[in-house]
Write an enzyme that holds these catalytic residues in place. Structure first.
Site, PDB file in Angstrom:
ATOM      1  N   ASP A  21       4.962  -6.867   9.475  1.00 26.38           N
ATOM      2  CA  ASP A  21       6.190  -6.603  10.333  1.00 26.38           C
ATOM      3  C   ASP A  21       5.967  -7.492  11.647  1.00 26.38           C
ATOM      4  O   ASP A  21       7.280  -7.938  11.855  1.00 26.38           O
ATOM      5  CB  ASP A  21       6.006  -5.168  11.079  1.00 26.38           C
ATOM      6  CG  ASP A  21       6.545  -3.885  10.104  1.00 26.38           C
ATOM      7  OD1 ASP A  21       7.253  -4.468   8.756  1.00 26.38           O
ATOM      8  OD2 ASP A  21       6.024  -2.612  10.165  1.00 26.38           O
ATOM      9  N   THR A  80      -1.470   7.386  -0.211  1.00 25.74           N
ATOM     10  CA  THR A  80      -2.824   7.282  -0.964  1.00 25.74           C
ATOM     11  C   THR A  80      -3.559   5.870  -0.421  1.00 25.74           C
ATOM     12  O   THR A  80      -4.659   5.866  -0.549  1.00 25.74           O
ATOM     13  CB  THR A  80      -2.503   7.098  -2.438  1.00 25.74           C
ATOM     14  OG1 THR A  80      -1.776   5.897  -2.995  1.00 25.74           O
ATOM     15  CG2 THR A  80      -1.702   8.425  -2.911  1.00 25.74           C
ATOM     16  N   ASP A  87       0.585  -4.039  12.562  1.00 26.09           N
ATOM     17  CA  ASP A  87       1.134  -4.378  11.135  1.00 26.09           C
ATOM     18  C   ASP A  87       1.397  -5.994  11.025  1.00 26.09           C
ATOM     19  O   ASP A  87       2.323  -6.290  11.593  1.00 26.09           O
ATOM     20  CB  ASP A  87       2.386  -3.636  10.967  1.00 26.09           C
ATOM     21  CG  ASP A  87       2.714  -3.625   9.359  1.00 26.09           C
ATOM     22  OD1 ASP A  87       3.009  -4.960   8.944  1.00 26.09           O
ATOM     23  OD2 ASP A  87       2.774  -2.730   8.811  1.00 26.09           O
ATOM     24  N   ARG A 104       0.754  -1.210   0.118  1.00 23.38           N
ATOM     25  CA  ARG A 104       0.038   0.063   0.009  1.00 23.38           C
ATOM     26  C   ARG A 104       0.846   1.174   0.117  1.00 23.38           C
ATOM     27  O   ARG A 104       1.859   1.217   0.882  1.00 23.38           O
ATOM     28  CB  ARG A 104      -0.805  -0.109   1.472  1.00 23.38           C
ATOM     29  CG  ARG A 104      -1.936  -0.899   1.189  1.00 23.38           C
ATOM     30  CD  ARG A 104      -2.861  -0.560   2.355  1.00 23.38           C
ATOM     31  NE  ARG A 104      -2.409  -0.402   3.652  1.00 23.38           N
ATOM     32  CZ  ARG A 104      -3.337  -0.070   4.643  1.00 23.38           C
ATOM     33  NH1 ARG A 104      -4.314   0.184   4.642  1.00 23.38           N
ATOM     34  NH2 ARG A 104      -2.699   0.339   6.067  1.00 23.38           N
TER      35      ARG A 104
HETATM   36  C1  PRP Z   1      -1.034  -4.778   4.216  1.00 32.64           C
HETATM   37  C2  PRP Z   1      -1.707  -6.144   4.503  1.00 32.64           C
HETATM   38  C3  PRP Z   1      -2.605  -6.230   3.263  1.00 32.64           C
HETATM   39  C4  PRP Z   1      -2.920  -4.672   2.855  1.00 32.64           C
HETATM   40  C5  PRP Z   1      -4.289  -4.491   3.562  1.00 32.64           C
HETATM   41  O1  PRP Z   1      -0.025  -5.037   3.605  1.00 32.64           O
HETATM   42  O2  PRP Z   1      -0.899  -7.200   4.502  1.00 32.64           O
HETATM   43  O3  PRP Z   1      -2.251  -6.727   2.024  1.00 32.64           O
HETATM   44  O4  PRP Z   1      -2.103  -3.818   4.137  1.00 32.64           O
HETATM   45  O5  PRP Z   1      -4.682  -2.936   3.325  1.00 32.64           O
HETATM   46  P1  PRP Z   1      -5.624  -2.656   2.089  1.00 32.64           P
HETATM   47  O6  PRP Z   1      -6.959  -3.561   2.725  1.00 32.64           O
HETATM   48  O7  PRP Z   1      -5.910  -1.200   2.650  1.00 32.64           O
HETATM   49  O8  PRP Z   1      -5.154  -2.619   0.712  1.00 32.64           O
HETATM   50  P2  PRP Z   1       1.187  -4.028   3.353  1.00 32.64           P
HETATM   51  O9  PRP Z   1       0.860  -3.045   2.335  1.00 32.64           O
HETATM   52  O10 PRP Z   1       1.477  -3.411   4.671  1.00 32.64           O
HETATM   53  O11 PRP Z   1       2.319  -4.645   3.116  1.00 32.64           O
HETATM   54  P3  PRP Z   1       3.223  -5.980   3.666  1.00 32.64           P
HETATM   55  O12 PRP Z   1       2.362  -7.070   3.680  1.00 32.64           O
HETATM   56  O13 PRP Z   1       4.296  -5.935   2.668  1.00 32.64           O
HETATM   57  O14 PRP Z   1       3.749  -5.152   4.993  1.00 32.64           O
HETATM   58  N1  URA Z   2      -2.347  -3.584   7.200  1.00 33.88           N
HETATM   59  C1  URA Z   2      -1.837  -4.343   8.393  1.00 33.88           C
HETATM   60  O1  URA Z   2      -0.781  -5.112   8.368  1.00 33.88           O
HETATM   61  N2  URA Z   2      -2.783  -3.913   9.496  1.00 33.88           N
HETATM   62  C2  URA Z   2      -3.649  -2.994   9.582  1.00 33.88           C
HETATM   63  O2  URA Z   2      -4.056  -2.857  10.395  1.00 33.88           O
HETATM   64  C3  URA Z   2      -3.946  -2.476   8.259  1.00 33.88           C
HETATM   65  C4  URA Z   2      -3.392  -3.174   7.056  1.00 33.88           C
END
Ligand code: PRP
Ligand code: URA
Length: 208
Positions: free
Chosen positions: A202, A107, A199, A103
């Protein structure tokens, strides 16, 4: 809401409580992701089609069934990765096709960075795996990719959903069932689920 399944199983609720706990460290967090994913997928796959098959036990011939459908697990990188192991334990023959999305922090729009799907679909059912359904942007983008690929039987298996994300996915893809452990209250200004679990990427990978 249609096509929305929230597990009421006490094992799921118990494990969810532990995964939310800020004191839960990466190793246990990963174990809980695996376990919850397996439990939710057990429920989400209750309608898979089977084919009858005769089987010979040591005592007699009897009737049995085999799964008819070719199943694809589609973890959204990174956080969906941790869900695969638990589901493979149930369905060791499932194919795994990774989709990389992150994400944009400003945005909150999903940016695609990895997709090696072959030209022709190799599976008839896809389970999209991502623990967090926040704005729903990543889930909607992934369903778009899979439908363009040619798969139309798609389910979303997550752990936590925010009302906005659920609505977004249902509006854009009303045919995609959503399976979750819980619906949380809201998103904060940074698009994080509240109360949530933080997260998910993380916390699994120790990068927080
Ligand atoms: C997180 C999560 C989803 C997304 C959800 O990923 O694992 O893929 O956000 O958010 P949304 O419903 O608003 O699209 P992130 O972008 O943090 O990437 P990561 O898994 O690599 O940490
Ligand atoms: N992605 C995450 O990992 N946690 C949240 O709460 C939202 C998006």
């Amino acid at each position: 809401m249609n096509n929305l399944y929230i597990s009421s199983h006490p094992l799921v609720s118990h494990k969810l409580t532990h995964i939310r706990d800020r004191r839960t460290k990466s190793r246990q967090f990963r174990e809980l992701i695996r376990e919850i994913s397996a439990l939710l997928t057990y429920e989400a796959t209750a309608d898979l089609n089977t084919t009858p098959r005769d089987i010979e036990t040591p005592m007699a011939v009897t009737k049995g069934v085999e799964l008819r459908e070719n199943i694809g697990l589609v973890p959204i990188l990174r956080a969906g990765l941790g869900m695969v192991e638990g589901i493979w334990w149930l369905m060791p023959n499932a194919e795994v096709w990774h989709i990389g999305l992150y994400r944009d922090e400003e945005t909150l729009q999903p940016i695609e960075y990895y997709n090696k799907l072959p030209v022709e679909p190799t599976v008839s059912v896809c389970l999209i795996l991502d623990p967090m359904l926040a704005t729903g942007g990543s889930a909607v983008a992934t369903v778009n990719i899979l439908k363009d690929w040619g798969v139309n039987k798609i389910k979303f298996v997550g752990i936590l959903g925010a009302p906005a994300g659920i609505q977004n996915l249902q509006t854009n893809h009303p045919d995609v069932p959503i399976h979750l452990a819980a619906i949380d209250d809201r998103l904060n200004d940074q698009g994080y689920i509240i109360p949530g679990l933080g997260d998910a990427g993380d916390r699994q990978f120790g990068t927080g």
